[in-house]
Design an enzyme around this catalytic site. Structure first.
Site, mmCIF file in Angstrom:
data_model
loop_
_atom_site.group_PDB
_atom_site.id
_atom_site.type_symbol
_atom_site.label_atom_id
_atom_site.label_comp_id
_atom_site.label_asym_id
_atom_site.label_seq_id
_atom_site.Cartn_x
_atom_site.Cartn_y
_atom_site.Cartn_z
ATOM 1 N N GLY A 187 -48.488 -51.421 53.619
ATOM 2 C CA GLY A 187 -48.758 -50.118 54.202
ATOM 3 C C GLY A 187 -49.543 -50.223 55.492
ATOM 4 O O GLY A 187 -49.555 -51.261 56.149
ATOM 5 N N PHE A 188 -50.217 -49.163 55.814
ATOM 6 C CA PHE A 188 -50.925 -49.053 57.096
ATOM 7 C C PHE A 188 -52.380 -49.474 56.894
ATOM 8 O O PHE A 188 -53.291 -48.656 56.887
ATOM 9 C CB PHE A 188 -50.820 -47.595 57.572
ATOM 10 C CG PHE A 188 -50.946 -47.419 59.060
ATOM 11 C CD1 PHE A 188 -49.940 -47.854 59.893
ATOM 12 C CD2 PHE A 188 -52.046 -46.807 59.608
ATOM 13 C CE1 PHE A 188 -50.037 -47.672 61.269
ATOM 14 C CE2 PHE A 188 -52.153 -46.614 60.972
ATOM 15 C CZ PHE A 188 -51.148 -47.050 61.806
ATOM 16 N N HIS A 189 -52.585 -50.775 56.703
ATOM 17 C CA HIS A 189 -53.929 -51.303 56.498
ATOM 18 C C HIS A 189 -54.551 -51.657 57.847
ATOM 19 O O HIS A 189 -54.041 -51.260 58.894
ATOM 20 C CB HIS A 189 -53.898 -52.491 55.521
ATOM 21 C CG HIS A 189 -53.020 -53.619 55.973
ATOM 22 N ND1 HIS A 189 -53.477 -54.638 56.771
ATOM 23 C CD2 HIS A 189 -51.708 -53.882 55.742
ATOM 24 C CE1 HIS A 189 -52.492 -55.486 57.019
ATOM 25 N NE2 HIS A 189 -51.408 -55.041 56.398
ATOM 26 N N ILE A 190 -55.642 -52.410 57.872
ATOM 27 C CA ILE A 190 -56.410 -52.625 59.096
ATOM 28 C C ILE A 190 -55.616 -53.311 60.205
ATOM 29 O O ILE A 190 -55.726 -52.938 61.367
ATOM 30 C CB ILE A 190 -57.747 -53.362 58.811
ATOM 31 C CG1 ILE A 190 -58.673 -53.337 60.032
ATOM 32 C CG2 ILE A 190 -57.507 -54.778 58.365
ATOM 33 C CD1 ILE A 190 -59.210 -51.994 60.374
ATOM 34 N N ALA A 204 -53.110 -50.897 61.759
ATOM 35 C CA ALA A 204 -53.872 -49.865 62.467
ATOM 36 C C ALA A 204 -54.402 -50.405 63.795
ATOM 37 O O ALA A 204 -54.385 -49.712 64.813
ATOM 38 C CB ALA A 204 -55.018 -49.353 61.600
#
Length: 90
Positions: free
Chosen positions: A13-16, A19
């Protein structure tokens, strides 16, 4: 204003890391850029890692990338392509 939808395809997913990559790309543009998860009224400033992380986007999440400014089309298209590429993780 230019908008485009994209789906989070990477497993984590949209982890660090995604991002950070997303923000690094977004700050290259003059336009104001927002990310809006489908089915919510929440939106995040694409130029802020903290704002993006608060969205909690998992694999399969559909987002709308919206930009307004002199380079809005390029910004939206490049950011959507980054998301669709899985941030190099997919």
């Amino acid at each position: 204003m230019h908008t485009r939808q994209a789906t989070i395809v990477n497993e984590a997913g949209f982890h660090i890391r995604p991002a950070q990559l997303f923000t690094e790309k977004a700050v290259q543009f003059q336009s104001t850029i927002l990310v809006k998860p489908e089915g919510t009224t929440t939106e995040a400033n694409a130029k802020s890692i903290l704002n993006l992380m608060t969205l909690g986007l998992a694999k399969g999440s559909v987002i709308t990338i919206q930009a307004e400014g002199p380079d809005e089309k390029e910004a939206v298209d490049q950011l959507a392509e980054l998301v669709q590429s899985g941030f190099g993780e997919a």
